[in-house]
Write a protein that holds these residues in place. Structure first.
Motif, short mmCIF file in Angstrom:
data_model
loop_
_atom_site.label_atom_id
_atom_site.label_comp_id
_atom_site.label_asym_id
_atom_site.label_seq_id
_atom_site.Cartn_x
_atom_site.Cartn_y
_atom_site.Cartn_z
N PHE A 1 0.85 -1.18 0.00
CA PHE A 1 0.00 0.00 0.00
C PHE A 1 0.89 1.23 0.00
N ALA A 2 0.64 2.13 -0.93
CA ALA A 2 1.37 3.39 -0.99
C ALA A 2 0.61 4.44 -0.19
N LEU A 3 1.25 4.99 0.82
CA LEU A 3 0.63 6.03 1.64
C LEU A 3 1.69 6.80 2.40
N ASP A 4 1.31 7.97 2.85
CA ASP A 4 2.12 8.81 3.74
C ASP A 4 1.59 8.61 5.15
N VAL A 5 2.43 8.09 6.04
CA VAL A 5 1.94 7.76 7.39
C VAL A 5 1.55 8.99 8.20
N SER A 6 1.92 10.18 7.73
CA SER A 6 1.50 11.40 8.43
C SER A 6 0.05 11.77 8.13
N ASP A 7 -0.59 11.03 7.23
CA ASP A 7 -2.00 11.23 6.89
C ASP A 7 -2.83 10.27 7.72
N GLN A 8 -3.44 10.77 8.79
CA GLN A 8 -4.13 9.91 9.74
C GLN A 8 -5.27 9.12 9.11
N SER A 9 -6.05 9.75 8.25
CA SER A 9 -7.17 9.05 7.63
C SER A 9 -6.68 7.96 6.70
N ALA A 10 -5.58 8.22 5.98
CA ALA A 10 -5.01 7.20 5.10
C ALA A 10 -4.49 6.02 5.90
N VAL A 11 -3.88 6.29 7.03
CA VAL A 11 -3.39 5.21 7.89
C VAL A 11 -4.55 4.35 8.38
N ALA A 12 -5.62 4.99 8.83
CA ALA A 12 -6.76 4.24 9.35
C ALA A 12 -7.39 3.36 8.27
N SER A 13 -7.58 3.90 7.08
CA SER A 13 -8.20 3.12 6.01
C SER A 13 -7.27 2.02 5.51
N THR A 14 -5.97 2.31 5.49
CA THR A 14 -5.00 1.31 5.02
C THR A 14 -4.84 0.19 6.04
N ALA A 15 -4.94 0.50 7.31
CA ALA A 15 -4.90 -0.54 8.33
C ALA A 15 -6.07 -1.51 8.15
N ALA A 16 -7.26 -0.96 7.91
CA ALA A 16 -8.42 -1.81 7.69
C ALA A 16 -8.27 -2.65 6.42
N ALA A 17 -7.74 -2.04 5.36
CA ALA A 17 -7.53 -2.77 4.11
C ALA A 17 -6.48 -3.86 4.28
N SER A 18 -5.44 -3.57 5.03
CA SER A 18 -4.39 -4.56 5.28
C SER A 18 -4.93 -5.72 6.10
N HIS A 19 -5.78 -5.43 7.07
CA HIS A 19 -6.40 -6.49 7.87
C HIS A 19 -7.25 -7.39 6.98
N ALA A 20 -7.94 -6.78 6.02
CA ALA A 20 -8.76 -7.56 5.11
C ALA A 20 -7.90 -8.48 4.24
N VAL A 21 -6.75 -8.00 3.83
CA VAL A 21 -5.84 -8.80 3.01
C VAL A 21 -5.22 -9.94 3.81
N LEU A 22 -4.81 -9.63 5.03
CA LEU A 22 -4.07 -10.60 5.84
C LEU A 22 -4.97 -11.52 6.67
N GLY A 23 -6.16 -11.05 7.00
CA GLY A 23 -7.05 -11.82 7.85
C GLY A 23 -6.89 -11.54 9.33
N LYS A 24 -5.70 -11.13 9.72
CA LYS A 24 -5.38 -10.73 11.09
C LYS A 24 -4.08 -9.94 11.00
N ILE A 25 -3.74 -9.24 12.08
CA ILE A 25 -2.46 -8.52 12.12
C ILE A 25 -1.75 -8.92 13.41
N ASP A 26 -0.67 -9.69 13.27
CA ASP A 26 0.10 -10.14 14.42
C ASP A 26 1.25 -9.20 14.77
N ILE A 27 1.85 -8.59 13.75
CA ILE A 27 3.10 -7.84 13.93
C ILE A 27 3.01 -6.50 13.22
N LEU A 28 3.47 -5.46 13.89
CA LEU A 28 3.68 -4.16 13.27
C LEU A 28 5.13 -3.77 13.48
N VAL A 29 5.85 -3.52 12.39
CA VAL A 29 7.18 -2.93 12.46
C VAL A 29 7.05 -1.51 11.90
#
Length: 249
Positions: free
Chosen positions: A60-88
């Motif tokens: 996912f291409a995004l600027d992490v300083s964009d709070q709304s983009a981070v929130a929507s991308t987190a949800a999209a990533s969860h949908a892709v992965l099924g769960k989120i175990d690790i954040l680096v």
């Protein structure tokens, strides 16, 4: 690259700043050790190249300083992965090199927006998925500059000190939730981010390292992967140094 075959089998991870430097090297090792990994980065072209090279699950291409983009991308990533175990949380910039009285305001704000605010947005968006799952490992990339401060790098030093403080607070909040939160505090290592600094600044930082050399990105990635693993089970709200002896606390 040495590793532990299957260490992350069945695990999922998001790596911010995943298209270069520490993020890319860590993501490559996570995939090699069995994880399904989604990469976040502002550089879309580099993301696609990294995905192809390491076999990432998604990008996912995004600027992490964009709070709304981070929130929507987190949800999209969860949908892709099924769960989120690790954040680096590795996305970051150095900012200007200048004394405080000459430091550009716009550079100060940009460094804080990416290094500290952006990392906060990432943690804020992803923690609920981890709490729901009853498991998580968060690795926030800080710096020895956050402990000691580097002259002419006030924004970077202050932002990384903030990352350490946030990590300690969040780790204590989540200590009974199955979610481990730690920060890694590397000294300077060979990375594309060094291109943002004048050679004199790099020489200064190298001179502060008792081993007399810069680190290798693989050395810090190895530490990050331990911190992201099940083995890191009784240390939270803390920092792990990879500093060649520069910091001992």
């Amino acid at each position: 690259m040495s590793g532990f075959a299957g260490r992350f089998a069945g695990r999922t991870a998001i790596v911010t700043g995943g298209a270069s430097g520490l993020g890319r090297t860590t993501a490559k090792r996570l995939v090699a050790e069995g994880a399904n990994v989604v990469l976040w980065d502002v550089n879309e072209e580099a993301l696609e190249a990294t995905k192809a090279e390491i076999g990432a699950t998604g990008v996912f291409a995004l600027d992490v300083s964009d709070q709304s983009a981070v929130a929507s991308t987190a949800a999209a990533s969860h949908a892709v992965l099924g769960k989120i175990d690790i954040l680096v949380a590795s996305a970051g910039i150095t900012g200007a090199t200048a004394p405080v009285d000459e430091y550009p305001i716009e550079s100060w704000l940009r460094v804080m927006d990416i290094n500290l605010n952006g990392l906060f947005y990432c943690c804020r968006a992803i923690v609920p998925f981890m709490i729901e799952n009853g498991y998580g490992r968060i690795v926030n990339v800080a710096s020895v500059a956050g402990k000691e401060g580097n002259p002419n790098a006030s924004a970077y030093s202050a932002s990384k000190a903030g990352v350490i403080g946030l990590t300690k607070s969040l780790g204590k909040e989540l200590a009974t939730k199955g979610v481990i939160v730690n920060a890694v505090t590397p000294a300077t290592f060979e990375s594309p981010i060094l291109a943002q600094l004048p050679p004199a600044q790099v020489d200064y930082m190298r001179g502060k390292i008792p081993m007399g050399r810069l680190g290798e990105v693989e050395e810090t990635a190895a530490m990050v992967c331990f911190m992201a693993s099940e083995e890191c089970s009784f240390t939270t709200a803390s920092t792990f140094d990879t500093s060649g002896g520069r910091t001992t606390f």
